[in-house]
Motif scaffolding. Structure first.
Motif, PDB file in Angstrom:
ATOM      1  N   GLY A  28      34.843  27.834  42.110  1.00  0.00           N
ATOM      2  CA  GLY A  28      34.653  29.250  42.393  1.00  0.00           C
ATOM      3  C   GLY A  28      35.843  29.823  43.133  1.00  0.00           C
ATOM      4  O   GLY A  28      36.591  29.085  43.769  1.00  0.00           O
ATOM      5  N   PHE A  29      36.010  31.106  43.048  1.00  0.00           N
ATOM      6  CA  PHE A  29      37.183  31.750  43.631  1.00  0.00           C
ATOM      7  C   PHE A  29      37.331  31.487  45.132  1.00  0.00           C
ATOM      8  O   PHE A  29      38.350  30.989  45.584  1.00  0.00           O
ATOM      9  CB  PHE A  29      37.132  33.259  43.385  1.00  0.00           C
ATOM     10  CG  PHE A  29      38.266  34.017  43.998  1.00  0.00           C
ATOM     11  CD1 PHE A  29      39.519  34.019  43.396  1.00  0.00           C
ATOM     12  CD2 PHE A  29      38.097  34.712  45.179  1.00  0.00           C
ATOM     13  CE1 PHE A  29      40.584  34.709  43.963  1.00  0.00           C
ATOM     14  CE2 PHE A  29      39.154  35.403  45.755  1.00  0.00           C
ATOM     15  CZ  PHE A  29      40.398  35.402  45.147  1.00  0.00           C
ATOM     16  N   LEU A 107      31.885  33.935  34.847  1.00  0.00           N
ATOM     17  CA  LEU A 107      30.889  34.247  35.871  1.00  0.00           C
ATOM     18  C   LEU A 107      31.583  34.789  37.116  1.00  0.00           C
ATOM     19  O   LEU A 107      31.171  35.806  37.692  1.00  0.00           O
ATOM     20  CB  LEU A 107      30.132  32.963  36.233  1.00  0.00           C
ATOM     21  CG  LEU A 107      28.822  33.152  36.964  1.00  0.00           C
ATOM     22  CD1 LEU A 107      27.733  33.569  35.994  1.00  0.00           C
ATOM     23  CD2 LEU A 107      28.415  31.880  37.682  1.00  0.00           C
ATOM     24  N   GLU A 108      32.624  34.094  37.541  1.00  0.00           N
ATOM     25  CA  GLU A 108      33.379  34.550  38.703  1.00  0.00           C
ATOM     26  C   GLU A 108      33.930  35.949  38.466  1.00  0.00           C
ATOM     27  O   GLU A 108      33.952  36.788  39.358  1.00  0.00           O
ATOM     28  CB  GLU A 108      34.547  33.595  38.988  1.00  0.00           C
ATOM     29  CG  GLU A 108      34.136  32.225  39.480  1.00  0.00           C
ATOM     30  CD  GLU A 108      33.630  32.254  40.908  1.00  0.00           C
ATOM     31  OE1 GLU A 108      34.133  33.052  41.718  1.00  0.00           O
ATOM     32  OE2 GLU A 108      32.706  31.469  41.220  1.00  0.00           O
ATOM     33  N   VAL A 110      32.739  38.242  36.482  1.00  0.00           N
ATOM     34  CA  VAL A 110      31.654  39.223  36.547  1.00  0.00           C
ATOM     35  C   VAL A 110      31.291  39.503  38.001  1.00  0.00           C
ATOM     36  O   VAL A 110      31.164  40.648  38.429  1.00  0.00           O
ATOM     37  CB  VAL A 110      30.416  38.720  35.769  1.00  0.00           C
ATOM     38  CG1 VAL A 110      29.239  39.656  35.993  1.00  0.00           C
ATOM     39  CG2 VAL A 110      30.732  38.587  34.295  1.00  0.00           C
ATOM     40  N   ALA A 111      31.169  38.425  38.769  1.00  0.00           N
ATOM     41  CA  ALA A 111      30.814  38.589  40.181  1.00  0.00           C
ATOM     42  C   ALA A 111      31.870  39.421  40.900  1.00  0.00           C
ATOM     43  O   ALA A 111      31.558  40.354  41.640  1.00  0.00           O
ATOM     44  CB  ALA A 111      30.669  37.224  40.843  1.00  0.00           C
ATOM     45  N   GLU A 112      33.109  39.063  40.656  1.00  0.00           N
ATOM     46  CA  GLU A 112      34.197  39.775  41.316  1.00  0.00           C
ATOM     47  C   GLU A 112      34.233  41.237  40.881  1.00  0.00           C
ATOM     48  O   GLU A 112      34.551  42.134  41.669  1.00  0.00           O
ATOM     49  CB  GLU A 112      35.533  39.108  41.003  1.00  0.00           C
ATOM     50  CG  GLU A 112      36.726  39.715  41.704  1.00  0.00           C
ATOM     51  CD  GLU A 112      36.656  39.643  43.215  1.00  0.00           C
ATOM     52  OE1 GLU A 112      35.876  38.818  43.732  1.00  0.00           O
ATOM     53  OE2 GLU A 112      37.341  40.439  43.886  1.00  0.00           O
ATOM     54  N   SER A 113      33.903  41.462  39.646  1.00  0.00           N
ATOM     55  CA  SER A 113      33.988  42.840  39.146  1.00  0.00           C
ATOM     56  C   SER A 113      32.977  43.746  39.835  1.00  0.00           C
ATOM     57  O   SER A 113      33.081  44.972  39.778  1.00  0.00           O
ATOM     58  CB  SER A 113      33.799  42.872  37.631  1.00  0.00           C
ATOM     59  OG  SER A 113      32.483  42.536  37.306  1.00  0.00           O
ATOM     60  N   ALA A 114      31.995  43.128  40.502  1.00  0.00           N
ATOM     61  CA  ALA A 114      31.051  43.948  41.256  1.00  0.00           C
ATOM     62  C   ALA A 114      31.758  44.603  42.433  1.00  0.00           C
ATOM     63  O   ALA A 114      31.337  45.643  42.927  1.00  0.00           O
ATOM     64  CB  ALA A 114      29.894  43.088  41.758  1.00  0.00           C
ATOM     65  N   ARG A 115      32.836  43.966  42.877  1.00  0.00           N
ATOM     66  CA  ARG A 115      33.575  44.485  44.043  1.00  0.00           C
ATOM     67  C   ARG A 115      34.830  45.229  43.632  1.00  0.00           C
ATOM     68  O   ARG A 115      35.305  46.102  44.329  1.00  0.00           O
ATOM     69  CB  ARG A 115      34.035  43.320  44.931  1.00  0.00           C
ATOM     70  CG  ARG A 115      32.944  42.555  45.586  1.00  0.00           C
ATOM     71  CD  ARG A 115      33.539  41.285  46.208  1.00  0.00           C
ATOM     72  NE  ARG A 115      32.528  40.241  46.226  1.00  0.00           N
ATOM     73  CZ  ARG A 115      32.708  39.024  45.781  1.00  0.00           C
ATOM     74  NH1 ARG A 115      33.872  38.673  45.275  1.00  0.00           N
ATOM     75  NH2 ARG A 115      31.730  38.160  45.833  1.00  0.00           N
ATOM     76  N   ARG A 120      36.406  45.549  36.995  1.00  0.00           N
ATOM     77  CA  ARG A 120      35.193  45.911  36.281  1.00  0.00           C
ATOM     78  C   ARG A 120      35.540  46.723  35.053  1.00  0.00           C
ATOM     79  O   ARG A 120      35.008  46.511  33.975  1.00  0.00           O
ATOM     80  CB  ARG A 120      34.233  46.673  37.174  1.00  0.00           C
ATOM     81  CG  ARG A 120      32.906  46.958  36.432  1.00  0.00           C
ATOM     82  CD  ARG A 120      31.763  47.329  37.344  1.00  0.00           C
ATOM     83  NE  ARG A 120      32.047  48.520  38.109  1.00  0.00           N
ATOM     84  CZ  ARG A 120      32.148  48.569  39.417  1.00  0.00           C
ATOM     85  NH1 ARG A 120      31.990  47.468  40.121  1.00  0.00           N
ATOM     86  NH2 ARG A 120      32.418  49.698  40.034  1.00  0.00           N
TER      87      ARG A 120
ATOM     88  N   ARG B 104      22.702  40.516  40.881  1.00  0.00           N
ATOM     89  CA  ARG B 104      23.858  39.965  41.577  1.00  0.00           C
ATOM     90  C   ARG B 104      23.528  38.683  42.317  1.00  0.00           C
ATOM     91  O   ARG B 104      24.286  37.708  42.283  1.00  0.00           O
ATOM     92  CB  ARG B 104      24.413  41.018  42.546  1.00  0.00           C
ATOM     93  CG  ARG B 104      25.628  40.571  43.282  1.00  0.00           C
ATOM     94  CD  ARG B 104      26.798  40.358  42.306  1.00  0.00           C
ATOM     95  NE  ARG B 104      27.779  39.476  42.891  1.00  0.00           N
ATOM     96  CZ  ARG B 104      28.613  39.834  43.847  1.00  0.00           C
ATOM     97  NH1 ARG B 104      28.622  41.076  44.288  1.00  0.00           N
ATOM     98  NH2 ARG B 104      29.455  38.968  44.358  1.00  0.00           N
ATOM     99  N   LEU B 107      23.193  35.941  39.983  1.00  0.00           N
ATOM    100  CA  LEU B 107      24.520  35.481  39.593  1.00  0.00           C
ATOM    101  C   LEU B 107      25.064  34.493  40.617  1.00  0.00           C
ATOM    102  O   LEU B 107      25.582  33.421  40.270  1.00  0.00           O
ATOM    103  CB  LEU B 107      25.454  36.695  39.515  1.00  0.00           C
ATOM    104  CG  LEU B 107      26.742  36.496  38.757  1.00  0.00           C
ATOM    105  CD1 LEU B 107      26.461  36.543  37.261  1.00  0.00           C
ATOM    106  CD2 LEU B 107      27.771  37.529  39.141  1.00  0.00           C
ATOM    107  N   ARG B 115      27.448  23.907  41.843  1.00  0.00           N
ATOM    108  CA  ARG B 115      27.881  22.955  42.888  1.00  0.00           C
ATOM    109  C   ARG B 115      26.711  22.189  43.492  1.00  0.00           C
ATOM    110  O   ARG B 115      26.879  21.088  43.984  1.00  0.00           O
ATOM    111  CB  ARG B 115      28.534  23.724  44.042  1.00  0.00           C
ATOM    112  CG  ARG B 115      29.845  24.351  43.727  1.00  0.00           C
ATOM    113  CD  ARG B 115      30.236  25.297  44.860  1.00  0.00           C
ATOM    114  NE  ARG B 115      31.006  26.400  44.328  1.00  0.00           N
ATOM    115  CZ  ARG B 115      30.800  27.666  44.596  1.00  0.00           C
ATOM    116  NH1 ARG B 115      29.813  28.017  45.400  1.00  0.00           N
ATOM    117  NH2 ARG B 115      31.546  28.593  44.068  1.00  0.00           N
TER     118      ARG B 115
END
Lengths: 196, 196, 196, 196
Positions: A28-29, A107-108, A110-115, A120, B104, B107, B115
């Motif tokens: 993950g990032f 997935l990362e 998509v998650a990041e694109s929320a911020r 996004r 979210r 996700l 992990r």
DNA sequence: GATGAATGAGCATTCATTCAT
DNA sequence: TATGAATGAATGCTCATTCAT
């Protein structure tokens, strides 16, 4: 100096991006350390900063890379054979082959694109592009008579992509790919059957 | 001491879990500071640690909470009306209403489950349970004659859940819910049409 | 109200001091939590603060307690029998019995006195008092003819106390008490033999 | 890379250990902040963590350092002159010189060894080694006729070391070194006198 | 008096980033 | 270019202390 160097630079960047994808996919990032990526390449932390301004920057490069890859690769999904129903299984395999374990990075993203609105937008645009491409396939099938003329092509395309994405989530949770493929094929066949 | 305190404690825990869900949904697990969650509740950092041993622990509590909520709430999806096709839209709304912006956090849970094997097992089990529940609905429809008898019920169920999950991803990317709903309805209707 | 209460208070304080000694002896000052002490007494953290202003304050009370105990108890070391040499072993046992596992707390006190001049002064004073008391014993022996008249009584007293203290360190390191006692007896006997 | 770096690293480590010793000696383990140690060296907190995994780790390194130093330095205590009695004062000075204000850190080590069995074993082993070394000295004196043949050499050695340790405690409490030295000399002389 | 929930200052530790070599 | 030692801001977590009940 310019061309060679820049080619070298581009190559080096790509290598780093590759390694970063692997790392981000694994940890993950946030939990991936710059050093992890460096180690994977036999480089030192500092070197990465010669090519990318920051971790964020590297991540965005990955996104761009994936988005562009998506751009190029989404051709020829449906075109191969005449009947989607009979093809369903192979289509699934085709997509899987090119996603190649990118699920986690996606997935990362998509998650990041929320911020990150910029990301996004890019992801959104990519998705739309994929939708359009799939829609083309759907339209082809309509023209070829495999689907009814009054089918809502874009909605069907969106649904197909979503179906695929949802199965990717299943895979991440450990649901066996056999079950996923069967779900895909079952749905596709039912859908085709109901649309002709 | 026991009942009052434990009831109080349970309430306090739930409040914290709620706040943490909001925070994690907004910023993601890693970027959410314990203090953020505390502030949301008008509490201090330390207080959270009276109820949860660690950030990890709090996250797992959220997962358990969501998983149990999923357990309880997955009743009555298909049973309401006789014809799935005509219901499709409403079904989508029903699911959405109870997921209530949990996309979210889900996700995050999926990402974390890559992990954390224990979490993955729980998520897997939840998914399987949902699949089974949806399968029940599918079987009902088969018995009622809305779907053909030879339909692969479990595969169809998996596909339906995946479709929904995939549309959740769409939402996170900013794809309008109208389009998502249309995709859902289109797919469901086509599928139903092809399976009866 | 005054007398009873204050007596109660004194008792309560003493109980807390006892528990704190045990805790400090086990975990050391810094690593002992107020709650540990409270639990040992079946009390709550808050209660301790009714009797002691702070952890520091409690520690100083322990020191005072130990110092006063030392004050009272250092009588009758040498007086019992006529010949120190034959007594050596019993003297060692006597001291040990009353120190009763206070070694560790004493260590904490010594360590703390490096920072706390007030405590250091008290510890210093106690040591001096012990030295003087032991010196009295030494003088007695001189008068009784067991030691030569020209012996430096105070130096011998200091040495005896130091010897004992050093053996306490040995004990803390796990050196068996049999060896320690033998060392004590050997040294005392040699010393006596050389001083008469 | 290997030699230079490792030599550099070893040097850096040693510097940090030195600074940490000073800090721990002054404030004790628990009250010493990593930043204190860093500041002493004109470094930043983070740097220390390049060389030591944790505060605990640094402390253990100090212990090892002190223990090894003890190992090397305990030679030549008694060997210099023929008569221990006449030497007593100088022996005391010799030991003191090499302990060089390590009293406080030693105290921390003893305290810590109450919790840390590994450290306790090492400290125990060191003490035993010192005892053996001193015993060698005692045996020499026996052979040279300065002590009686029937003296219990190991017990005497243990007692001598304990005497020294006890005087170290005195020093920490502020008891003047003149008095300590006198106690040492008095005891040694009496002991020698009684053992020949 | 007693409680224990709440507080928040304090500290160990991590890691993205910099920069002298 | 490449390195990796150094940095220090950031953050999880602890625990002495307070105070409403």
């Amino acid at each position: 100096m310019p061309k060679v160097t820049s080619m070298y630079k581009a190559e080096a960047k790509e290598k780093i991006v590759q390694a970063a994808i692997e790392s981000f996919a694994q940890t993950g990032f946030d939990r991936t350390k710059m050093e992890d990526i460096a180690k994977r390449l036999g480089l030192s932390k500092g070197t990465i900063y010669l090519y990318f301004k920051s971790k964020e920057d590297l991540f965005l490069a990955i996104c761009e890379y994936n988005i562009q890859k998506g751009d190029k690769e989404d051709a020829g999904l449906f075109v191969r054979k005449e009947n989607v129903a009979s093809d369903a299984e192979q289509i699934y395999d085709n997509i899987r082959r090119r996603e190649q374990g990118n699920d986690r990075v996606m997935l990362e993203m998509v998650a990041e694109s929320a911020r990150n609105p910029k990301l996004r937008k890019a992801m959104y645009a990519l998705h739309v592009k994929v939708h359009e491409h799939v829609m083309e396939g759907v339209r082809n099938k309509i023209e070829q008579g495999f689907l009814r003329k009054d089918v809502d092509a874009i909605s069907l395309a969106i649904a197909l992509v979503a179906l695929y994405d949802g199965l990717a989530v299943n895979r991440m949770l450990g649901i066996g790919d056999a079950a996923n493929k069967r779900a895909w094929v079952t749905m596709i066949k039912a859908m085709i059957a109901g649309s002709c």
